[in-house]
Design a protein around this motif. Structure first.
Motif, PDB file in Angstrom:
ATOM      1  N   UNK A 282       8.288  13.674  -0.793  1.00  0.00           N
ATOM      2  CA  UNK A 282       8.631  12.333  -1.880  1.00  0.00           C
ATOM      3  C   UNK A 282       8.696  11.201  -1.153  1.00  0.00           C
ATOM      4  N   UNK A 283       9.557  11.129  -0.114  1.00  0.00           N
ATOM      5  CA  UNK A 283       9.561   9.747   0.488  1.00  0.00           C
ATOM      6  C   UNK A 283       8.287   9.483   1.204  1.00  0.00           C
ATOM      7  N   UNK A 284       7.506  10.410   1.664  1.00  0.00           N
ATOM      8  CA  UNK A 284       6.315  10.086   2.317  1.00  0.00           C
ATOM      9  C   UNK A 284       5.472   9.416   0.898  1.00  0.00           C
ATOM     10  N   UNK A 285       5.273  10.061   0.185  1.00  0.00           N
ATOM     11  CA  UNK A 285       4.396   9.377  -1.004  1.00  0.00           C
ATOM     12  C   UNK A 285       4.726   8.215  -1.473  1.00  0.00           C
ATOM     13  N   UNK A 286       6.067   7.890  -1.620  1.00  0.00           N
ATOM     14  CA  UNK A 286       6.584   6.641  -2.157  1.00  0.00           C
ATOM     15  C   UNK A 286       6.265   5.594  -0.935  1.00  0.00           C
ATOM     16  N   UNK A 287       6.406   5.877   0.236  1.00  0.00           N
ATOM     17  CA  UNK A 287       6.332   4.663   1.308  1.00  0.00           C
ATOM     18  C   UNK A 287       4.726   4.356   1.298  1.00  0.00           C
ATOM     19  N   UNK A 288       3.683   5.823   0.958  1.00  0.00           N
ATOM     20  CA  UNK A 288       2.231   5.496   1.036  1.00  0.00           C
ATOM     21  C   UNK A 288       1.782   4.484  -0.259  1.00  0.00           C
ATOM     22  N   UNK A 289       2.402   4.862  -1.345  1.00  0.00           N
ATOM     23  CA  UNK A 289       2.181   4.029  -2.601  1.00  0.00           C
ATOM     24  C   UNK A 289       2.481   2.845  -2.290  1.00  0.00           C
ATOM     25  N   UNK A 290       3.877   2.149  -1.728  1.00  0.00           N
ATOM     26  CA  UNK A 290       4.112   0.841  -1.560  1.00  0.00           C
ATOM     27  C   UNK A 290       3.110   0.413  -0.710  1.00  0.00           C
ATOM     28  N   UNK A 291       2.571   0.828   0.138  1.00  0.00           N
ATOM     29  CA  UNK A 291       1.604   0.378   1.474  1.00  0.00           C
ATOM     30  C   UNK A 291       0.015  -0.264   0.583  1.00  0.00           C
ATOM     31  N   UNK A 292      -0.035   0.602  -0.735  1.00  0.00           N
ATOM     32  CA  UNK A 292      -1.550   0.099  -1.125  1.00  0.00           C
ATOM     33  C   UNK A 292      -1.406  -1.116  -1.764  1.00  0.00           C
ATOM     34  N   UNK A 293      -2.079  -1.909  -1.252  1.00  0.00           N
ATOM     35  CA  UNK A 293      -2.248  -3.408  -1.966  1.00  0.00           C
ATOM     36  C   UNK A 293      -2.665  -3.333  -3.588  1.00  0.00           C
ATOM     37  N   UNK A 294      -3.657  -2.500  -3.667  1.00  0.00           N
ATOM     38  CA  UNK A 294      -4.092  -2.638  -5.183  1.00  0.00           C
ATOM     39  C   UNK A 294      -3.193  -1.911  -5.990  1.00  0.00           C
ATOM     40  N   UNK A 295      -2.677  -2.473  -7.098  1.00  0.00           N
ATOM     41  CA  UNK A 295      -1.743  -1.905  -8.051  1.00  0.00           C
ATOM     42  C   UNK A 295      -2.241  -0.816  -8.941  1.00  0.00           C
ATOM     43  N   UNK A 296      -3.518  -0.986  -9.100  1.00  0.00           N
ATOM     44  CA  UNK A 296      -3.975   0.115 -10.007  1.00  0.00           C
ATOM     45  C   UNK A 296      -4.230   1.437  -9.123  1.00  0.00           C
TER      46      UNK A 296
END
Length: 397
Positions: free
Chosen positions: A34-48
């Motif tokens: 869960x933490x890894x996915x959250x960190x990966x999501x926050x690192x994606x520049x494009x919101x969509x």
């Protein structure tokens, strides 16, 4: 399709909400994911792209999370003999999943609505659509909490409530707002509300728990109302729900109600249904895949969540199987109707009526598996009181 900065900000907030929901449902052993996915999501520049990644992750980990929770008590017993060795939090979640069908229904409703919000955000639905669905969820859960406090569930009270709801459906058929020859809606403050989507699931679940002459008359009147509207999907939902009840409890009340619902369904079949598909409401089980595979998967998983309370309750609570059968049949029929015609897709599509209806229908489920309803207990007492033989009374007890 162009998106405004406000739309992008909304997608980013929804992506974070999906990640938080994933973390909340993951057991301790999977929290690192869960933490890894959250960190990966926050690192994606494009919101969509970030939102789609979060949806993919949620869909992929839901089965593992559920399996982990369900296997926790067995793993802890094998480990050191302590049934709570896996941690009290995990055990509490597991207990809610497997022994509290109303609680798991609330969790499933929230999960389905979140997945639907994520889909609509990616699809570019107007922001007010998302607000209406979120508001409907809050209203539905509030009404569920209020109704859940009512302790008296006598047959006459439930029968009167079913009759009152049937009267509301008849009023809608005769006086409701019309569109393409159908009168299924009531306008409230500029919003189109479909009373049948709110009331019919609750009526059927209540009827499964307490059947009487008045309750049967209410169901017959409801069948007449959906035939007059006309609403082919709701007539089919009535028929399938009552057929499921007839499969577990064949009494004269059920058979009369079933006959009326089948007649209503036949009446709607001979009339053309000319309503066209509405964006973000109808046919999204298929159109969502045209948008993105993750969006389509989110829609289907969200719909599958609606059936989980019935499946768990049926397996764990033999005393109330009739109620679980009706609940599952009602929402399965709603999903089938959305797949076959231009009918609203429940909870994951735009439309607050089905969201409120699902929440209200949960009030008919026991708070805990194995809990015998007051109506059933009263009926058993009445039967025992009529037995002249003392030994038979002991056997009933």
């Amino acid at each position: 399709m162009s998106f405004t900065p406000g739309d992008a900000g909304l997608r980013r907030r929804l992506a974070d909400l999906v990640c938080r929901a994933l973390q909340a449902m993951l057991p301790p052993a999977l929290q690192s994911w869960g933490w890894a996915i959250r960190c990966e999501t926050s690192g994606i520049a494009n919101d969509t792209t970030a939102l789609l990644f979060a949806i993919h992750s949620l869909c992929g980990l839901i089965p593992q999370a559920i399996a982990s929770h369900l296997s926790q008590p067995f793993a802890s017993r094998i480990g050191d003999g302590d049934p709570f060795a896996g941690g009290s939090t995990a055990m509490n979640i597991n207990d809610a999943l497997t022994r509290r069908p109303r609680t798991i229904g609330i969790v499933c409703a929230i999960g389905a609505v979140i997945l639907g919000l994520a889909y609509m955000a990616v699809a570019g639905a107007p922001g007010r659509y998302l607000g209406i669905n979120a508001g409907a969820l809050a209203i539905g859960l509030t009404m569920l909490a209020l109704l859940g406090q009512i302790q008296t569930t006598g047959r006459q009270v439930i029968g009167a409530a079913i009759a009152a709801m049937a009267a509301a459906l008849l009023a809608t058929a005769l006086l409701g707002a019309r569109a393409d020859g159908a009168a299924r809606w009531v306008s409230l403050g500029g919003l189109a509300v479909q009373p049948s989507s709110i009331l019919v699931p609750l009526m059927l679940v209540a009827f499964s728990r307490a059947r009487s002459v008045l309750a049967t008359a209410g169901i017959v009147a409801a069948a007449a109302a959906v035939a007059l509207q006309p609403d082919r999907a709701m007539a089919g939902i009535l028929s399938l729900g009552l057929a499921a009840l007839a499969g577990t409890s064949r009494d004269r009340h059920v058979m009369v109600a079933l006959a009326a619902s089948v007649a209503a369904f036949g009446a709607t079949m001979v009339r053309a249904d000319t309503l066209i598909a509405v964006p973000y409401v109808d046919q999204i089980l298929y159109s969502s895949f045209d948008l993105h595979a993750g969006a389509g998967l989110a829609i289907w998983i969200g719909l599958a969540l609606l059936l989980i309370p019935a499946i768990i309750g049926w397996r764990r609570d033999a005393d109330n199987r009739a109620t679980y059968a009706v609940f599952g049949a009602v929402w399965f029929a709603t999903i089938v109707a959305a797949a076959l015609g231009n009918y609203p897709t429940p909870l994951v599509g735009y439309g607050g009526s089905a969201i409120i209806g699902y929440a209200l229908s949960l009030v008919g489920l026991p708070r805990r598996c194995g809990a015998i309803s007051e109506t059933v207990r009263q009926a058993r007492t009445e039967v025992a009181a009529t037995l002249p033989d003392r030994h038979l009374r002991v056997g009933m007890a």
